[in-house]
Design an enzyme around this catalytic site. Sequence first.
Site, PDB file in Angstrom:
ATOM      1  N   SER A 193       3.005  -2.422  10.319  1.00  0.00           N
ATOM      2  CA  SER A 193       4.456  -2.526  10.537  1.00  0.00           C
ATOM      3  C   SER A 193       5.031  -3.898  10.171  1.00  0.00           C
ATOM      4  CB  SER A 193       4.812  -2.152  11.986  1.00  0.00           C
ATOM      5  OG  SER A 193       4.479  -0.801  12.241  1.00  0.00           O
TER       6      SER A 193
ATOM      7  N   GLU B  54      -6.970   4.787   7.621  1.00  0.00           N
ATOM      8  CA  GLU B  54      -6.749   6.216   7.336  1.00  0.00           C
ATOM      9  C   GLU B  54      -7.961   6.814   6.640  1.00  0.00           C
ATOM     10  OE1 GLU B  54      -2.989   5.588   5.371  1.00  0.00           O
ATOM     11  OE2 GLU B  54      -2.159   4.984   7.302  1.00  0.00           O
TER      12      GLU B  54
ATOM     13  N   ASN C 183       0.871  -1.168   0.000  1.00  0.00           N
ATOM     14  CA  ASN C 183       0.000   0.000   0.000  1.00  0.00           C
ATOM     15  C   ASN C 183       0.915   1.228   0.000  1.00  0.00           C
ATOM     16  OD1 ASN C 183      -1.822   2.017   0.484  1.00  0.00           O
ATOM     17  ND2 ASN C 183      -2.379   1.343   2.554  1.00  0.00           N
ATOM     18  N   TRP C 184       1.073   1.809  -1.172  1.00  0.00           N
ATOM     19  CA  TRP C 184       2.007   2.929  -1.301  1.00  0.00           C
ATOM     20  C   TRP C 184       1.463   4.215  -0.682  1.00  0.00           C
ATOM     21  CZ3 TRP C 184       4.409   2.833  -6.950  1.00  0.00           C
ATOM     22  CH2 TRP C 184       5.164   1.665  -7.094  1.00  0.00           C
ATOM     23  N   LYS C 185       0.155   4.241  -0.388  1.00  0.00           N
ATOM     24  CA  LYS C 185      -0.492   5.440   0.167  1.00  0.00           C
ATOM     25  C   LYS C 185      -0.202   6.640  -0.751  1.00  0.00           C
ATOM     26  CE  LYS C 185      -0.284   3.270   4.635  1.00  0.00           C
ATOM     27  NZ  LYS C 185      -0.244   3.384   6.098  1.00  0.00           N
TER      28      LYS C 185
ATOM     29  N   GLY D 238       4.659   1.192   4.842  1.00  0.00           N
ATOM     30  CA  GLY D 238       5.998   1.786   4.758  1.00  0.00           C
ATOM     31  C   GLY D 238       7.034   0.901   4.086  1.00  0.00           C
TER      32      GLY D 238
HETATM   33  P1  PGA Z   1       2.567   0.051   7.677  1.00  0.00           P
HETATM   34  O1  PGA Z   1       1.124   0.337   7.015  1.00  0.00           O
HETATM   35  O2  PGA Z   1       3.069  -1.221   7.085  1.00  0.00           O
HETATM   36  O3  PGA Z   1       3.391   1.257   7.305  1.00  0.00           O
HETATM   37  O4  PGA Z   1       2.335  -0.056   9.159  1.00  0.00           O
HETATM   38  C1  PGA Z   1       0.218  -0.707   6.773  1.00  0.00           C
HETATM   39  C2  PGA Z   1      -1.020  -0.162   6.128  1.00  0.00           C
HETATM   40  O5  PGA Z   1      -1.402   0.986   6.447  1.00  0.00           O
HETATM   41  O6  PGA Z   1      -1.645  -0.822   5.281  1.00  0.00           O
END
Ligand code: PGA
Length: 253
Positions: free
Chosen positions: A215, A99, A9-11, A237
């Site tokens: 994470s 989010e 998930n590159w956001k 991330g």
């Molecule tokens: P993260 O995010 O691996 O940076 O904790 C996971 C996600 O939001 O899908």
Amino acid sequence: MRKKIVAGNWKMNKTMAEAQALASEVMGMISSEVNSSAIVVLCVPFPYLPVIKYQLGKSVVKVGAQNCSEYDSGAYTGEVSALMLKSMEIPYVILGHSERRQYFGEDGKLLAKKIDKALAAQLTPIFCCGEPLEIREAGTHEKLVKQQVEEALFHLPAEAAQKIVIAYEPVWAIGTGKTATSQQAQEMHAVIRKHLASKYSSEVASSISILYGGSVKADNAKELFSCPDVDGGLVGGASLKSREFVDIAKAMG
Ligand code: PGA
């Protein structure tokens, strides 16, 4: 048999050039180093979808979106519909990420509509659920996550429910570096699967992939993925670094 999936998930990250470079590195490393049946998906920002899809071509790496509208078309400035994604042959869409729930007010009722639109457009939704820290500390996390799953998915007939991928992402573990232990992940995945079995059947529940997110890193992925009810990961991330992300995909075995 349920599928094993590692989704990035590159956001809202990367410029176009950086995105193309990252996709090409991931594609190259996956094809030369990873020899598994796991599906690898890159969920990229909307404007990059057609370019990255074209770039990935017939690679085993697939592309996905991070959201879609609850409407088909019309005067909804700034929105992107599931039908638009379908018209670009985008196979996956993340829905209900924490989010989106937190910053854009998305709730179960809205997510049920988005799920319907995604399924009607033959997309595979990656539906996210998970509790914030205060709920975990109050000990009501099972209740909340079961409710999130009910609100967004339990209106679906069994056949449609089987097309969903679920991602359990405890909010306190997202972007914090504080991952759930494999025991905590397994417990919650089993709770979700049992809840699906109570609504549908154990056959349906055991055919649905449940990913862990929060994470995930190369050094904790193997342990998380070895849990019997963890069918892969949704990676934020760490998906922005090709080496780290490919090592996570390798941990899927
Ligand atoms: P993260 O995010 O691996 O940076 O904790 C996971 C996600 O939001 O899908």
